[in-house]
Write a protein that holds these residues in place. Structure first.
Motif, PDB file in Angstrom:
ATOM      1  N   MET A 173      -3.977  -5.764   7.191  1.00  0.00           N
ATOM      2  CA  MET A 173      -2.962  -4.583   6.977  1.00  0.00           C
ATOM      3  C   MET A 173      -2.003  -4.843   8.127  1.00  0.00           C
ATOM      4  O   MET A 173      -1.655  -5.884   8.391  1.00  0.00           O
ATOM      5  CB  MET A 173      -3.638  -3.278   7.285  1.00  0.00           C
ATOM      6  CG  MET A 173      -5.023  -3.234   6.487  1.00  0.00           C
ATOM      7  SD  MET A 173      -5.555  -1.373   6.297  1.00  0.00           S
ATOM      8  CE  MET A 173      -6.113  -1.256   8.311  1.00  0.00           C
ATOM      9  N   SER A 174      -1.048  -3.740   8.203  1.00  0.00           N
ATOM     10  CA  SER A 174       0.240  -4.113   8.892  1.00  0.00           C
ATOM     11  C   SER A 174       0.043  -4.750  10.219  1.00  0.00           C
ATOM     12  O   SER A 174       0.693  -5.678  10.587  1.00  0.00           O
ATOM     13  CB  SER A 174       1.194  -2.801   9.325  1.00  0.00           C
ATOM     14  OG  SER A 174       1.635  -2.298   7.968  1.00  0.00           O
ATOM     15  N   ASN A 224      -4.395   4.377  -3.343  1.00  0.00           N
ATOM     16  CA  ASN A 224      -5.915   5.054  -2.962  1.00  0.00           C
ATOM     17  C   ASN A 224      -6.334   5.985  -3.817  1.00  0.00           C
ATOM     18  O   ASN A 224      -7.245   6.261  -4.113  1.00  0.00           O
ATOM     19  CB  ASN A 224      -5.545   5.549  -1.348  1.00  0.00           C
ATOM     20  CG  ASN A 224      -5.549   4.589  -0.270  1.00  0.00           C
ATOM     21  OD1 ASN A 224      -4.386   4.117  -0.568  1.00  0.00           O
ATOM     22  ND2 ASN A 224      -6.161   4.185   0.526  1.00  0.00           N
ATOM     23  N   ASN A 267       2.910   0.477   6.376  1.00  0.00           N
ATOM     24  CA  ASN A 267       3.811   0.867   7.387  1.00  0.00           C
ATOM     25  C   ASN A 267       4.885  -0.370   7.693  1.00  0.00           C
ATOM     26  O   ASN A 267       6.109   0.096   8.036  1.00  0.00           O
ATOM     27  CB  ASN A 267       3.007   1.096   8.754  1.00  0.00           C
ATOM     28  CG  ASN A 267       2.340   2.392   8.744  1.00  0.00           C
ATOM     29  OD1 ASN A 267       2.724   3.456   7.789  1.00  0.00           O
ATOM     30  ND2 ASN A 267       1.278   2.600   9.449  1.00  0.00           N
ATOM     31  N   MET A 301     -11.753  -3.460   4.687  1.00  0.00           N
ATOM     32  CA  MET A 301     -10.846  -2.700   5.525  1.00  0.00           C
ATOM     33  C   MET A 301     -11.179  -3.176   6.841  1.00  0.00           C
ATOM     34  O   MET A 301     -10.314  -3.741   7.636  1.00  0.00           O
ATOM     35  CB  MET A 301     -10.878  -1.213   5.344  1.00  0.00           C
ATOM     36  CG  MET A 301     -10.682  -0.374   4.077  1.00  0.00           C
ATOM     37  SD  MET A 301      -8.695  -0.306   4.559  1.00  0.00           S
ATOM     38  CE  MET A 301      -8.951   1.230   5.422  1.00  0.00           C
ATOM     39  N   ILE A 338      -0.089  -3.997   2.712  1.00  0.00           N
ATOM     40  CA  ILE A 338       0.795  -3.396   3.825  1.00  0.00           C
ATOM     41  C   ILE A 338       1.325  -2.346   3.528  1.00  0.00           C
ATOM     42  O   ILE A 338       1.776  -2.308   2.285  1.00  0.00           O
ATOM     43  CB  ILE A 338       1.785  -4.599   4.077  1.00  0.00           C
ATOM     44  CG1 ILE A 338       1.139  -5.976   4.296  1.00  0.00           C
ATOM     45  CG2 ILE A 338       2.527  -4.349   5.560  1.00  0.00           C
ATOM     46  CD1 ILE A 338       0.711  -6.410   5.734  1.00  0.00           C
ATOM     47  N   ALA A 346       0.869  -1.136  -0.007  1.00  0.00           N
ATOM     48  CA  ALA A 346       0.078  -0.028   0.025  1.00  0.00           C
ATOM     49  C   ALA A 346       0.738   1.256   0.024  1.00  0.00           C
ATOM     50  O   ALA A 346       1.647   1.536   0.988  1.00  0.00           O
ATOM     51  CB  ALA A 346      -0.933  -0.015   1.303  1.00  0.00           C
ATOM     52  N   MET A 365     -13.150  -7.480  -0.739  1.00  0.00           N
ATOM     53  CA  MET A 365     -12.182  -6.673  -0.266  1.00  0.00           C
ATOM     54  C   MET A 365     -12.742  -5.876   0.985  1.00  0.00           C
ATOM     55  O   MET A 365     -13.784  -5.915   0.740  1.00  0.00           O
ATOM     56  CB  MET A 365     -11.453  -5.469  -1.311  1.00  0.00           C
ATOM     57  CG  MET A 365     -10.474  -4.584  -0.421  1.00  0.00           C
ATOM     58  SD  MET A 365     -11.026  -3.321   0.333  1.00  0.00           S
ATOM     59  CE  MET A 365      -9.737  -2.096   0.107  1.00  0.00           C
ATOM     60  N   ARG A 397     -10.307  -0.586  12.804  1.00  0.00           N
ATOM     61  CA  ARG A 397      -8.848  -0.610  13.368  1.00  0.00           C
ATOM     62  C   ARG A 397      -8.853  -0.776  14.777  1.00  0.00           C
ATOM     63  O   ARG A 397      -9.425   0.246  15.231  1.00  0.00           O
ATOM     64  CB  ARG A 397      -8.306   0.601  12.729  1.00  0.00           C
ATOM     65  CG  ARG A 397      -6.915   0.521  11.644  1.00  0.00           C
ATOM     66  CD  ARG A 397      -6.350   2.102  11.492  1.00  0.00           C
ATOM     67  NE  ARG A 397      -5.612   1.991  10.254  1.00  0.00           N
ATOM     68  CZ  ARG A 397      -4.514   1.495   9.837  1.00  0.00           C
ATOM     69  NH1 ARG A 397      -3.744   0.992  10.676  1.00  0.00           N
ATOM     70  NH2 ARG A 397      -4.229   1.712   8.532  1.00  0.00           N
ATOM     71  N   LYS A 421       0.811   4.512  -0.660  1.00  0.00           N
ATOM     72  CA  LYS A 421       0.309   5.973  -0.496  1.00  0.00           C
ATOM     73  C   LYS A 421       1.393   6.704   0.144  1.00  0.00           C
ATOM     74  O   LYS A 421       1.844   6.297   1.221  1.00  0.00           O
ATOM     75  CB  LYS A 421      -1.048   6.384   0.294  1.00  0.00           C
ATOM     76  CG  LYS A 421      -0.891   5.452   1.606  1.00  0.00           C
ATOM     77  CD  LYS A 421      -2.247   5.816   2.508  1.00  0.00           C
ATOM     78  CE  LYS A 421      -2.315   4.878   3.742  1.00  0.00           C
ATOM     79  NZ  LYS A 421      -2.968   3.481   3.481  1.00  0.00           N
TER      80      LYS A 421
HETATM   81  C1  LIG Z   1      -3.060   2.259   3.775  1.00  0.00           C
HETATM   82  C2  LIG Z   1      -3.707   1.315   3.486  1.00  0.00           C
HETATM   83  C3  LIG Z   1      -3.338  -0.019   3.805  1.00  0.00           C
HETATM   84  C4  LIG Z   1      -2.116  -0.398   4.599  1.00  0.00           C
HETATM   85  O1  LIG Z   1      -2.140   0.183   6.094  1.00  0.00           O
HETATM   86  P1  LIG Z   1      -0.860  -0.174   7.113  1.00  0.00           P
HETATM   87  O2  LIG Z   1      -1.604   0.102   8.229  1.00  0.00           O
HETATM   88  O3  LIG Z   1       0.055   1.088   6.815  1.00  0.00           O
HETATM   89  O4  LIG Z   1      -0.379  -1.318   6.600  1.00  0.00           O
HETATM   90  C5  LIG Z   1      -4.255  -1.176   3.328  1.00  0.00           C
HETATM   91  N1  LIG Z   1      -5.346  -1.003   2.487  1.00  0.00           N
HETATM   92  C6  LIG Z   1      -5.826   0.411   2.628  1.00  0.00           C
HETATM   93  C7  LIG Z   1      -7.079   0.455   1.599  1.00  0.00           C
HETATM   94  C8  LIG Z   1      -5.019   1.359   2.887  1.00  0.00           C
HETATM   95  O5  LIG Z   1      -5.237   2.834   2.442  1.00  0.00           O
END
Ligand SMILES: *Cc1c(COP(=O)(O)O)cnc(C)c1O
Length: 223
Positions: free
Chosen positions: A197-198, A51, A216, A156, A214, A28, A154, A159, A30
């Motif tokens: 994610m991370s 993104n 960070n 998210m 991933i 990822a 997919m 968190r 960005k």
């Molecule tokens: C930034 C992002 C990630 C990765 O997140 P990290 O916590 O940096 O690993 C994954 N999916 C999406 C949609 C993101 O915007």
């Protein structure tokens, strides 16, 4: 700017070595520089996610199609043309309006675009994605669009500090994935489950992820 390029190499290799077969690592990217993106590629990453289309275009132009480029953020209608031109997969289809617009552009470009449906598994008001109970309806409609090929889901998810708390959202997404697979919709090949994610990717893999996204943990914390 400090150089974390050697660290990037290391982080990528650690994660790649620990991946079970059938799971792909997507970076990822960005806010990361061209050099950082090149470093993850040299270390073995094959999928790069963005993104924002505008941010990705100069990087894609510099690197080209030896990588697979995925849209992982909400896709605005006015960016659909560029997304079709530059990307290999749209992971964030979440409405019929967006899907039909994508299909139209793909037809003009003579392209079949692999897509995932984004699920708002945490039912969060501030997040994009379809609610889990709406996914079958969208998938059925999507299967009628000749220039898109639905390949999975997919999410998210919310968190959390404690990644175990993300597990129920990954499970809900996997159940939706299995329901759709069992329907054998025409023109649909359910094979990707993009989640984790991370801080949560290990749990996501336990729950069936085939793509982990991933940032960070590959590139270092963002400023
Ligand atoms: C930034 C992002 C990630 C990765 O997140 P990290 O916590 O940096 O690993 C994954 N999916 C999406 C949609 C993101 O915007």
């Amino acid at each position: 700017m400090t150089s974390n390029l050697p660290l990037i190499q290391d982080s990528v290799e650690k994660i790649l070595h620990a991946l079970p077969p059938g799971v792909q690592l997507l970076a990822a990217a960005k806010t990361r520089s061209l050099q950082e993106v090149q470093a993850v590629i040299e270390a073995g990453v094959e999928l790069i996610g963005y993104n924002y289309i505008q941010e990705a275009i100069p990087i894609i132009e510099a690197i080209g199609d030896r990588e697979k480029w995925h849209v992982i953020g909400h896709l605005q209608s006015n960016k659909v043309g560029k997304a079709v031109d530059y990307f290999d997969m749209i992971e964030t289809v979440d409405s019929w309006k967006l899907a039909s617009r994508l299909d139209r552009y793909c037809r003009e470009m003579g392209k079949i675009m692999p897509v995932l449906i984004e699920i708002n598994s945490g039912r969060e008001a501030n997040k994009t994605g379809v609610l889990p109970e709406k996914v079958e309806d969208l998938a059925t409609k999507l299967s009628t669009l000749p220039n898109l090929r639905l390949e999975g889901l997919m999410t998210m998810g919310p968190r959390f500090g404690d990644p175990q708390k993300a597990r129920p959202y990954f499970q809900a997404t996997r159940r939706a994935f299995e329901r759709l697979s069992a329907q054998h919709l025409p023109n649909v090949q359910m094979r990707h489950l993009s989640m984790g994610m991370s801080n949560s990717y290990k749990i996501a893999i336990e729950e069936g992820a085939t793509i982990i996204r991933i940032g960070n943990k590959l590139f270092g914390e963002r400023e």
